[in-house]
Motif scaffolding. Structure first.
Motif: not given
Length: 323
Positions: A129-139
């Protein structure tokens, strides 16, 4: 598909809404509304404020029961007490439902536990889900430091964790910047392409045209029309839209224009103009401008538009989508 540790078999219709009715005292908020959504389909609900969109969503999500009709989600009847039916949906409300002192990853893990996800399955879903929504780098960052758009994306992610058959998005792009808005729309498109059924409400006509396979236009609690964008546009009978901007006596101008052959509908455009639905706009444009000027309107701008979804909405409801 596994959902929160349970297996659900779905039919060819993820959502079936049949003859819904909801009354609040003497007011009928929803009046005999029916529609269906299939796997991989994005279905839009469009309507002016007070049209019944939020009430319909509340009944679909089982927040309160209808006074008439029924809701079926993935083959299970929905009611306020139906736990299984609710497991089949992901509800993303307009209001943010995240904890600001937790990081994005911690928020997702918290809600994943509430949804019944355990161990490695939860960890895998959080990462996806983090990857899908482009939030992985701010997780790992506290969400109180996020922009409004990032918070909106995380809100959607919470609704996605348990792999719902039906994702309900209630105006998910309100108040976000253009870049975040595009990210959200791209994510919804990918979800739909992967087979998730989406029920989508918005006040942005271009979002509906970009995302929705089919659209229901609501007004005063009833469905005025339903179909694809192209199918709905045919309902105007080829009518054009003319926007007149200016100053002066708008009411007198509207009265004068109303008598011109080919003018089907006239609506105020705020306080500075008129919006007309007409047949063969270019042919009668000169008569319209002359009539408005003679009646006391000083026309400063004229725009003629061929039929589009906005024209259909205005034609059916007499209002702009944001009214």
């Amino acid at each position: 598909m596994v959902t929160g540790g349970t297996t659900t078999t779905i039919t060819d219709r993820v959502l079936t809404v049949s003859h819904l009715v909801k009354k609040f005292g003497d007011v009928t908020a929803v009046n005999d509304v029916s529609f269906e959504i299939r796997p991989g389909e994005t279905f839009g609900l469009l309507g002016p404020n007070g049209a019944g969109k939020t009430t319909i969503i509340s009944m679909v999500a089982g927040l309160f029961p209808p006074d008439g009709g029924s809701v079926d989600v993935a083959g299970t009847a929905m009611s306020p007490s139906s736990i299984q039916a609710k497991r089949n949906i992901g509800l993303v409300p307009q209001e943010l439902a995240i904890y600001p002192d937790l990081s994005a990853r911690e928020n997702l893990h918290f809600f994943g536990r509430l949804q019944g996800l355990r161990g490695k399955e939860r960890e895998a879903r959080v990462t996806v889900v983090l990857d899908l929504l482009g939030l992985s780098d701010r997780a790992k960052e506290q969400t109180k430091k996020f922009s409004g758009g990032m918070k909106r994306r995380l809100n959607i992610g919470i609704g996605l964790l348990h792999r719902p058959h039906l994702l309900i998005l209630d105006e998910p792009t309100v108040g976000v910047d253009p870049q975040s808005r595009n990210s959200i729309l791209d994510a919804v498109h990918r979800l739909s392409a992967a087979g998730t059924a989406v029920l989508y409400t918005t006040h942005y006509m271009e979002e509906a045209q970009r995302l929705c396979d089919r659209i229901a236009i609501l007004d005063q609690g009833s469905v005025q029309a339903e179909g694809s964008s192209d199918e709905l546009i045919t309902l105007t009978g080829g009518a054009d839209r003319i926007d007149l901007e200016g100053t002066g006596d708008m009411a007198a101008a509207a009265q004068a224009i109303r008598g011109i052959l080919g003018v089907k509908r006239i609506s105020p455009m705020g306080t500075s103009g008129l919006t007309l639905t007409v047949s063969d706009g270019p042919r009668i444009l000169a008569s319209i401008v002359t009539g408005a000027a003679t009646a006391g309107m000083h026309v400063t701008s004229v725009q003629v538009s061929r039929p589009d979804l906005e024209s259909v909405f205005l034609h059916l409801t007499g209002k702009a989508l944001r009214d």
